[in-house]
Design a protein around this motif. Structure first.
Motif, PDB file in Angstrom:
ATOM      1  N   LEU A  72       1.323  -1.143  -0.050  1.00  0.00           N
ATOM      2  CA  LEU A  72       0.185  -0.156   0.657  1.00  0.00           C
ATOM      3  C   LEU A  72       0.698   0.956   0.269  1.00  0.00           C
ATOM      4  CD1 LEU A  72      -3.347  -1.070   2.802  1.00  0.00           C
ATOM      5  CD2 LEU A  72      -3.025  -1.059   0.263  1.00  0.00           C
ATOM      6  N   LYS A  73       0.846   2.376  -0.824  1.00  0.00           N
ATOM      7  CA  LYS A  73       1.718   3.119  -0.956  1.00  0.00           C
ATOM      8  C   LYS A  73       1.731   4.411  -2.160  1.00  0.00           C
ATOM      9  CE  LYS A  73       2.958   1.398  -5.857  1.00  0.00           C
ATOM     10  NZ  LYS A  73       1.631   0.407  -5.724  1.00  0.00           N
ATOM     11  N   HIS A  74       1.727   5.361  -1.908  1.00  0.00           N
ATOM     12  CA  HIS A  74       2.075   6.642  -2.555  1.00  0.00           C
ATOM     13  C   HIS A  74       3.364   7.141  -2.840  1.00  0.00           C
ATOM     14  CE1 HIS A  74       2.082   9.904   1.212  1.00  0.00           C
ATOM     15  NE2 HIS A  74       2.431  10.260  -0.043  1.00  0.00           N
TER      16      HIS A  74
ATOM     17  N   GLY B  74      -1.098   6.784   6.826  1.00  0.00           N
ATOM     18  CA  GLY B  74      -0.367   7.107   5.372  1.00  0.00           C
ATOM     19  C   GLY B  74      -1.918   7.121   4.257  1.00  0.00           C
ATOM     20  N   ILE B  75      -1.200   7.224   3.172  1.00  0.00           N
ATOM     21  CA  ILE B  75      -1.545   7.835   2.172  1.00  0.00           C
ATOM     22  C   ILE B  75      -1.275   6.972   0.836  1.00  0.00           C
ATOM     23  CG2 ILE B  75      -3.175   9.655   0.899  1.00  0.00           C
ATOM     24  CD1 ILE B  75      -2.447  12.075   2.394  1.00  0.00           C
ATOM     25  N   SER B  76      -2.852   6.699   0.891  1.00  0.00           N
ATOM     26  CA  SER B  76      -2.879   5.690  -0.841  1.00  0.00           C
ATOM     27  C   SER B  76      -3.470   5.448  -1.652  1.00  0.00           C
ATOM     28  CB  SER B  76      -3.513   4.038  -0.007  1.00  0.00           C
ATOM     29  OG  SER B  76      -3.301   3.324  -1.409  1.00  0.00           O
ATOM     30  N   THR B  77      -2.507   5.935  -2.731  1.00  0.00           N
ATOM     31  CA  THR B  77      -2.825   6.609  -4.128  1.00  0.00           C
ATOM     32  C   THR B  77      -2.792   5.064  -5.370  1.00  0.00           C
ATOM     33  OG1 THR B  77      -0.460   6.973  -4.921  1.00  0.00           O
ATOM     34  CG2 THR B  77      -1.574   8.995  -3.596  1.00  0.00           C
ATOM     35  N   SER B  78      -3.093   4.120  -4.248  1.00  0.00           N
ATOM     36  CA  SER B  78      -3.124   2.938  -5.201  1.00  0.00           C
ATOM     37  C   SER B  78      -4.669   2.406  -4.747  1.00  0.00           C
ATOM     38  CB  SER B  78      -2.422   1.311  -4.601  1.00  0.00           C
ATOM     39  OG  SER B  78      -2.057   1.381  -4.021  1.00  0.00           O
ATOM     40  N   LYS B  79      -5.214   1.960  -5.855  1.00  0.00           N
ATOM     41  CA  LYS B  79      -6.832   1.515  -5.446  1.00  0.00           C
ATOM     42  C   LYS B  79      -6.508   0.010  -4.643  1.00  0.00           C
ATOM     43  CE  LYS B  79      -8.131   4.887  -8.544  1.00  0.00           C
ATOM     44  NZ  LYS B  79      -9.232   5.210 -10.113  1.00  0.00           N
ATOM     45  N   LEU B  80      -6.463  -0.728  -4.655  1.00  0.00           N
ATOM     46  CA  LEU B  80      -6.024  -2.473  -4.273  1.00  0.00           C
ATOM     47  C   LEU B  80      -5.434  -1.574  -2.981  1.00  0.00           C
ATOM     48  CD1 LEU B  80      -5.475  -4.206  -7.289  1.00  0.00           C
ATOM     49  CD2 LEU B  80      -7.168  -3.824  -5.868  1.00  0.00           C
TER      50      LEU B  80
END
Length: 418
Positions: free
Chosen positions: A223-225, A386-392
Motif C-alpha cells: 500500500l503506497k503513494h 498513511g495515504i494510499s494512491t493505489s486503489k487496491l
C-alpha cells in the motif's frame, strides 16, 4: 543470530501473535493503548535521553535543520503521541462489524464481516512518533505489525518500542504483536520484503525513493503513494477572494507535506484579475512561481516553467502555474501529471464542480476547499497510518477500516447445493 534469521523469526512470531490480537476484545485493546500512552508519559525523560543520542548523531552526520526538527522529541511530541493513542481508544472498533447481510433464495444468510489484515510490515523514515501512531492504529484494528524505522531515529524508536512491549505484556497480549527491527543493517529491509509467508501487506512511508525501492523489491502486496502532485483549479466562475485564501493555504501553510498544492491551474477568463491578486500574496510569502507564458504576461517576476515542473513535487515554497481555457483542459492536465493524491476546484458553478469531481481521478477531490484537508484527522478517520494512491485495497488516508478486510460468513439450516 544472523540478520536473516532474526527477521524470519520476528515474522514467524508476528504471524503467531496476530491470532491473539485478532481475537482480543475492544476493551483489551483499549487498555493496551491507554497503557502505552501512560507509559510514554511516565518515561518521558528516558525517551528524550535516547532521542538526544539520535540528535547528536544526526548533527555529526550533517543532517539538515529540518530533518533534525522532524527527529526531535519534545514535551509537546510526547503529549501528542499520548493524545493520539487516546484518540484511537475513542474510535469505534471496526473488527467484527457486519457490513451487509442478505438472505439468498437457497435459504442461507450471507453476511460480510470486518476482519484484521493480519501482519503488517511498515518501513518509514525520520519521525519517531510514527512508531507510536502506527502501532496504535494497527493494534486497534486487530493486526500485528513489524516496524522498521529510519536509522537516524534508532535509539528513539527502540525506547518507544520498549514502552509498547511492556504495555502489551501487562495487559495479557504477547509483546510480538508490535515488534521493531533492532538493527540498522539495510539487509534487514531486503529480508523483510521477502517474508510473504508471514506478512500480509507492506506499508512504506517516506520519500519517493524509499517507496519505489519497497515496491520494486517486495514479494508482499504494497500500500503506497509515491508523491503528492496536488492541483488547485481556479475556475472562471470562482469567488476570487476564496480562491486566493484556498491557494495560499494549500501551498504555504505546510509546503513540505504530501497534500500541499504543487500546481495551480487558472482559467484564462479570470487570469488577468486573479494572477496579480494571488501573485502578490505568494510573493509576500516567499513563494517562487514557475509559470507558463500566459502566466508570465500577468506576473513578470514569475520564472519560466519547463516540462519538468508539471509533474514535480517541490515540497517547498515553489509552485507551478498554468493558464487553461476550460475545466476540461484543467482535467486533461491533471490526468497527464497528477499522482492520484488530491485535486481541488474553486467555482460557484455546481455543474462545473460535478464535472471536475467526476473527472479528477484522485484519492480526494475538494470543491471550494484547500488540498490540505486530505488528512485522516480532517476527514473524520481520527488519524491515519498513511495515504494510499493505489486503489487496491485502500484509496486515500488509511484509518482503522483501511487496516481491515472483510470475510463472508454464511448461516444455514442444513442446506446443500443442488
Amino acid at each position: 543470530m544472523s540478520v536473516e534469521a532474526t527477521i524470519v523469526e520476528m515474522a514467524r512470531q508476528a504471524k503467531k501473535a496476530a491470532r491473539d490480537v485478532a481475537a482480543a476484545t475492544t476493551d483489551c485493546k483499549n487498555r493496551v493503548l491507554t497503557s502505552i500512552a501512560e507509559t510514554i508519559e511516565n518515561r518521558a525523560d528516558a525517551i528524550q535521553a535516547e532521542n538526544l543520542k539520535d540528535i547528536e548523531r544526526a548533527r555529526e552526520m550533517g543532517l539538515s535543520p529540518a530533518m533534525i526538527d522532524r527527529l526531535t522529541i519534545t514535551d509537546a511530541t510526547i503529549a501528542s503521541m499520548a493524545g493520539g493513542l487516546r484518540d484511537v481508544v475513542a474510535l469505534p472498533d471496526p473488527v467484527g462489524e457486519i457490513t451487509s447481510t442478505e438472505e439468498r433464495p437457497s435459504g442461507i444468510t450471507v453476511s460480510r464481516v470486518r476482519i484484521p489484515l493480519g501482519v503488517i510490515g511498515m518501513i518509514y523514515e525520520s519521525r519517531p512518533n510514527v512508531t507510536i501512531d502506527a502501532a496504535g492504529l494497527c493494534l486497534k484494528a486487530g493486526n500485528a505489525i513489524i516496524l522498521r524505522g529510519g536509522s537516524e531515529a534508532f535509539y528513539s524508536n527502540m525506547v518507544l518500542a520498549g514502552c509498547i512491549a511492556d504495555a502489551l505484556e501487562e495487559n495479557g497480549l504477547p509483546k510480538e504483536v508490535v515488534q521493531l527491527i533492532p538493527m540498522r543493517d539495510r539487509e534487514a529491509v531486503n529480508v523483510l520484503l521477502k517474508q510473504e509467508d508471514f506478512i500480509d501487506v507492506m506499508i512504506p512511508r517516506g520519500g519517493e525513493g524509499l517507496i519505489r525501492f519497497v515496491t520494486a523489491n517486495s514479494l508482499i502486496p504494497v500500500l503506497k503513494h509515491y508523491k503528492g502532485v496536488c492541483h488547485v483549479y481556479v475556475d472562471k466562475e470562482a469567488d476570487l477572494e476564496k480562491a486566493k485564501a484556498i491557494c495560499i493555504n494549500s501551498k504555504v501553510q505546510r509546503p513540505g507535506v504530501c497534500n500541499a498544492m504543487e500546481t495551480m491551474l487558472v482559467h484564462r477568463d479570470v487570469a488577468q484579475e486573479y494572477l496579480p491578486l494571488v501573485g502578490a500574496a505568494f510573493k509576500e510569502a516567499g513563494v517562487t512561481l514557475k509559470g507558463c507564458p500566459e502566466t508570465q504576461k500577468h506576473l513578470a517576476w514569475a520564472e519560466e516553467a519547463v516540462e519538468a515542473d508539471w509533474p514535480a513535487e517541490y515540497l517547498d515554497l515553489t509552485l507551478a502555474v498554468k493558464v487553461v481555457d476550460s475545466v476540461d483542459e484543467a482535467l486533461e492536465h491533471i490526468a497527464a501529471y497528477n499522482s492520484g493524491h488530491t485535486e481541488s476546484i474553486v467555482t460557484t458553478n455546481e455543474e462545473t464542480a460535478k464535472r471536475f469531481v467526476q473527472g479528477a481521478d484522485s484519492s480526494a477531490v475538494m470543491v471550494n476547499a484547500s488540498t490540505r484537508f486530505n488528512d485522516g484527522g480532517e476527514l473524520g478517520l481520527g488519524t491515519e497510518i498513511g495515504i494510499s494512491t493505489s486503489k487496491l485495497h485502500a484509496f486515500g488516508p488509511m484509518g482503522l477500516e483501511e487496516l481491515t478486510s472483510r470475510k463472508f460468513v454464511v448461516y444455514g439450516d442444513g442446506q446443500i447445493r443442488g
